[in-house]
Design an enzyme around this catalytic site. Structure first.
Site: not given
Ligand code: ATR
Length: 288
Positions: A20, A70, A156
């Site tokens: 966007l 980034k 996690t």
């Molecule tokens: P970004 O750069 O957008 O922050 P990322 O580094 O992939 O993306 O982080 C995604 C976040 O969403 C993490 O905190 C992830 O949790 P984990 O570290 O346990 O993977 C969280 N996340 C994504 N899908 C999830 C789900 N289905 N349930 C709980 N947490 C989720």
């Protein structure tokens, strides 16, 4: 009208097709009568260094940088703003003598969005949900803005613990601590601001939410979801049901763009123009 004096800015990312950002920047140029055009550049894997060099060679005024570049872009910059350095992610390149200077306008954008919504950080108790790159950036912003207490939780937990340790180290403080989702529901205190920084609940998974327990939503006075599609996430709905204020991430998107535009053009964008761009963004999202 594009002519011989038109300046160019763009977006480096992969993919870029659904961005966007052209709506933000081209509307700003139209409203502010600036001879500047903003275009998406789809940069393939392994080509970031070439993209930065190419942008330089073509005298491109500035770029935004999005997923997945980034952090990867940082080694190819001439200068790095201290906040971007702490966050470890750059979303805006500004042309300087001999190259580009990297900034992070995502977090200043979130701050300006919160200010415009009347949401305070300084002196507040804040919960961050998630421990990815975005959550880490939020933790840096909150520590920089002197939140009183920052609790970070994640599926996690280890990743939340690592962020807590790193950010406390950066600011020589003990403000940030990692907690489990269960611990959050059992908090003695109330009156938290909660910032949702995961991708859980993003369209088309509108019915998903990072935390479902009512007990959690009664501990918070405000829910800020960084997701903007859907406009009202399940997280926001549960917060509103429990009596908390709820906001989405569209204003953060707006202000990260406005701050980048201000850096490129060395000017301040008025609240009135910002409000007009915000309306355009809402319309663009609806039309998608
Ligand atoms: P970004 O750069 O957008 O922050 P990322 O580094 O992939 O993306 O982080 C995604 C976040 O969403 C993490 O905190 C992830 O949790 P984990 O570290 O346990 O993977 C969280 N996340 C994504 N899908 C999830 C789900 N289905 N349930 C709980 N947490 C989720």
């Amino acid at each position: 009208m594009i002519d011989g004096k038109t300046r160019t800015c763009g977006l480096i990312g992969n993919p870029v097709e659904h961005t966007l950002s052209p709506v933000i920047h081209n509307t700003l140029s139209e409203k502010l009568a600036q001879n500047l055009v903003y275009v998406p550049f789809h940069v393939k894997e392994g080509m970031v260094e070439d993209a930065v060099k190419g942008a330089r060679a073509l005298n491109i005024l500035g770029c935004n940088v999005t997923v997945p570049y980034k952090s990867e872009v940082i080694p190819f910059l001439k200068e790095l703003d201290p906040l971007a350095e702490k966050i470890g992610a750059v979303n805006t390149l500004v042309s300087v003598e001999g190259g580009y200077k990297g900034y992070n306008t995502d977090m200043p954008g979130l701050l300006r969005a919160m200010e415009s919504d009347g949401v305070q950080i300084t002196g507040e108790k804040v919960i961050i949900l998630g421990a990815g790159g975005v959550a880490r950036a939020v933790a840096v912003l909150l520590a920089q803005q002197k939140a009183e207490q920052i609790l970070i939780t994640n599926r996690t937990l280890q990743k939340a613990e690592q962020i807590a340790q790193e950010v406390n180290g950066l600011f020589q403080s003990k403000t940030v601590s990692a907690v489990t989702l269960e611990e959050l529901c059992g908090l003695k205190d109330e009156g938290y601001l909660a910032i949702q920084a995961t991708s859980v609940g993003l369209h088309p998974h509108d019915d998903e939410v990072i935390i479902g327990q009512d007990a959690f939503y009664h501990k918070i006075h405000t829910a800020y979801d960084l997701i903007f599609n859907p406009g009202e996430t399940k997280f926001m709905k549960l917060a509103a049901k429990a009596g908390a204020k709820a906001y989405n991430g569209l204003k953060m998107l707006l202000y990260q763009g406005i701050i980048a535009y201000e850096l490129w053009n060395d000017m301040a964008v008025s609240d009135e123009i910002a409000a007009e761009i915000y309306e355009r963004l809402k319309k663009a999202l609806k039309d998608e």
